[in-house]
Design a protein around this motif. Structure first.
Motif, short mmCIF file in Angstrom:
data_model
loop_
_atom_site.label_atom_id
_atom_site.label_comp_id
_atom_site.label_asym_id
_atom_site.label_seq_id
_atom_site.Cartn_x
_atom_site.Cartn_y
_atom_site.Cartn_z
N VAL A 81 -17.87 2.95 -0.72
CA VAL A 81 -18.19 1.77 -1.52
C VAL A 81 -17.74 0.53 -0.75
O VAL A 81 -16.54 0.26 -0.65
N PRO A 82 -18.68 -0.22 -0.17
CA PRO A 82 -18.29 -1.42 0.60
C PRO A 82 -17.54 -2.42 -0.28
O PRO A 82 -17.80 -2.55 -1.47
N GLY A 83 -16.59 -3.08 0.35
CA GLY A 83 -15.85 -4.11 -0.38
C GLY A 83 -14.62 -3.62 -1.09
O GLY A 83 -13.85 -4.43 -1.63
N GLY A 84 -14.38 -2.31 -1.10
CA GLY A 84 -13.20 -1.78 -1.76
C GLY A 84 -12.00 -1.75 -0.83
O GLY A 84 -12.04 -2.26 0.29
N THR A 85 -10.95 -1.12 -1.29
CA THR A 85 -9.73 -1.04 -0.48
C THR A 85 -9.88 -0.06 0.68
O THR A 85 -9.14 -0.13 1.65
N GLY A 86 -10.80 0.88 0.53
CA GLY A 86 -10.94 1.92 1.55
C GLY A 86 -9.90 3.01 1.42
O GLY A 86 -9.81 3.87 2.29
N LEU A 87 -9.14 3.01 0.34
CA LEU A 87 -8.08 3.99 0.12
C LEU A 87 -8.32 4.73 -1.20
O LEU A 87 -8.87 4.15 -2.15
N PRO A 88 -7.90 5.99 -1.28
CA PRO A 88 -8.04 6.72 -2.55
C PRO A 88 -7.14 6.13 -3.62
O PRO A 88 -6.15 5.47 -3.34
N ALA A 89 -7.52 6.39 -4.87
CA ALA A 89 -6.73 5.93 -6.01
C ALA A 89 -5.73 7.01 -6.40
O ALA A 89 -5.72 8.12 -5.86
N ALA A 90 -4.90 6.67 -7.37
CA ALA A 90 -3.79 7.57 -7.74
C ALA A 90 -4.21 8.66 -8.71
O ALA A 90 -3.53 9.69 -8.81
N THR A 91 -5.32 8.47 -9.43
CA THR A 91 -5.71 9.44 -10.46
C THR A 91 -7.18 9.81 -10.32
O THR A 91 -7.97 9.06 -9.72
N ILE A 92 -7.53 10.94 -10.91
CA ILE A 92 -8.93 11.36 -10.94
C ILE A 92 -9.78 10.29 -11.62
O ILE A 92 -10.86 9.93 -11.14
N GLU A 94 -9.37 7.07 -11.94
CA GLU A 94 -9.57 5.88 -11.12
C GLU A 94 -10.54 6.15 -9.97
O GLU A 94 -11.36 5.30 -9.62
N GLU A 95 -10.46 7.33 -9.38
CA GLU A 95 -11.39 7.64 -8.29
C GLU A 95 -12.81 7.83 -8.83
O GLU A 95 -13.79 7.46 -8.15
N LEU A 96 -12.95 8.38 -10.02
CA LEU A 96 -14.27 8.50 -10.62
C LEU A 96 -14.83 7.12 -10.98
O LEU A 96 -16.05 6.91 -10.93
N ASP A 97 -13.95 6.19 -11.33
CA ASP A 97 -14.41 4.82 -11.57
C ASP A 97 -14.99 4.21 -10.29
O ASP A 97 -15.99 3.49 -10.34
N VAL A 98 -14.36 4.50 -9.16
CA VAL A 98 -14.90 4.02 -7.88
C VAL A 98 -16.26 4.67 -7.62
O VAL A 98 -17.22 4.01 -7.19
N LEU A 99 -16.37 5.96 -7.91
CA LEU A 99 -17.65 6.65 -7.74
C LEU A 99 -18.73 6.03 -8.61
O LEU A 99 -19.89 5.91 -8.19
#
Length: 374
Positions: A81-92, A94-99
């Protein structure tokens, strides 16, 4: 054959180590789908499979190609996802929100990785959502993989929004059913691993850090290219400003023996590397049980008995004959080993056969296994 990652001019501060719960869920699903790949996870796989709701198990089969024979990039959305932190989140969650923030075209290509590779190899980057020829190629490739892949591809191309909602709910249900408890046990070790590697990078440099991650990783003398020794050809860049610069290393307890490299065009590169078996973090392994097992193995005669029991099953009288001690003495030693959970026992007619539980003993240490099998 190898995958190379261009890091020319990349600041050390853009090289990161961090755990990813969503990426680890992918590896856990792979272990459930391919237990033969992960003999060290036998206990966890057996217990999890036995407790899995049949309805959830059936739903997993609908898209298990995303983790059975390959690993879909959607499990690392932070890299796509361009424009993000480029790092994984702490929870499932939060990562699904990025997805969820990933656009449909990128999501579809990442979910149908088998068709994406086919399109990419033909030199095209058009989307099967908008291009009829790309759609036909995607469905043809999916059909070659089997009816489930074809059904999923048809659903995804017809209504990506509906499938995205369905997939998120499926992964959330996996988290609730079995993964959340597992992640609570293994996340501290992964966070500690990430901190250790970050300190190593900071104080000793990238070449040393790569060497500790895996012997399959190397850095060229100029410090501009990371090479991953794999049986595939691929290239990636960690310096594309359009996507976001950076190289991320993700530790995994479930991944051994797999060393994965995300090197899709338009995505930040990610190296997903194993740090050990999740079974070593089993919730069953209390300090008291560990002490009992170590004490059981500390006796010289029990060590000698284990040498035989690791190779085959024996009766008490057979062991007494082999080692020249009385049957009651053998029974006392076997009782100690059994109370420590190190033996498997079965009855065959009039005889009781004993053998060492190698899966359990392996959680204590590989050196012991090698010693008794040497």
């Amino acid at each position: 054959m190898s995958v190379t990652i261009d890091i020319a001019g990349l600041p050390t501060g853009r090289i990161s180590f961090a755990p990813s719960p969503l990426a680890e869920l992918c590896m856990a699903l792979h272990a459930l789908a391919q237990p033969a790949h992960h003999p060290g996870l036998h206990s966890w796989i057996t217990a999890t499979t036995a407790a899995l709701d049949p309805c959830l198990a059936d739903r997993l089969l609908e898209c298990d190609f995303m983790w059975r024979s390959s690993f879909a990039d959607i499990f690392m959305p932070f890299a796509g996802v361009p424009g993000g932190t480029g790092l994984p989140a702490a929870t499932i969650a939060e990562e699904l929100d990025v997805l969820d923030r990933m656009d449909d075209e990128r999501f579809v290509l990442a979910a149908l990785e088998h068709c994406w590779m086919s399109l990419h190899n033909e030199g095209t980057t058009v989307s099967p959502l908008t291009d009829p020829a790309a759609r036909a190629k995607a469905l043809e490739t999916a059909a070659a993989r089997g009816p489930r892949q074809l059904d999923f591809a048809l659903r995804l191309l017809a209504d990506p929004t509906e499938v995205r909602v369905w997939l998120r709910r499926l992964l959330e249900d996996c988290d609730e059913a079995f993964f959340a408890d597992t992640w609570r046990r293994i996340e501290p070790r992964q966070s500690a691993e990430a901190r250790h590697k970050a300190e190593l990078l900071r104080h000793k440099g990238l070449a040393v850090a790569l060497g500790e991650v895996s012997a399959a990783l190397s850095l060229d003398p100029a410090g501009t290219t990371v090479t991953v020794d794999k049986m595939v050809h691929g290239t990636a860049t960690a310096t594309d400003a359009r996507v976001g610069t950076g190289l991320v290393f993700i530790p995994t307890n479930f991944g051994w023996p797999h060393l994965l490299v995300l090197h899709a065009p338009g995505w930040r590169p990610v190296i997903h590397y194993p740090i050990g078996s999740a079974e070593l973090i089993s919730s069953q392994g209390s300090v008291e049980l560990l002490q009992r097992r170590m004490e059981a193995l500390a006796h010289p005669m029990r060590m000698r008995l284990c040498r035989s029991l690791a190779r085959a099953s024996y009766t008490t009288s057979e062991l007494a004959t082999v080692y020249g001690i009385s049957a009651p003495e053998v029974s006392r030693h076997l009782s100690v080993l059994k109370k420590a959970g190190l033996l498997r026992t079965r009855r065959e007619g009039r005889y009781v056969q004993h053998e060492l539980d190698l899966a359990t003993v392996s959680r204590i240490g590989a050196d012991f296994i090698e010693g008794v099998l040497r």
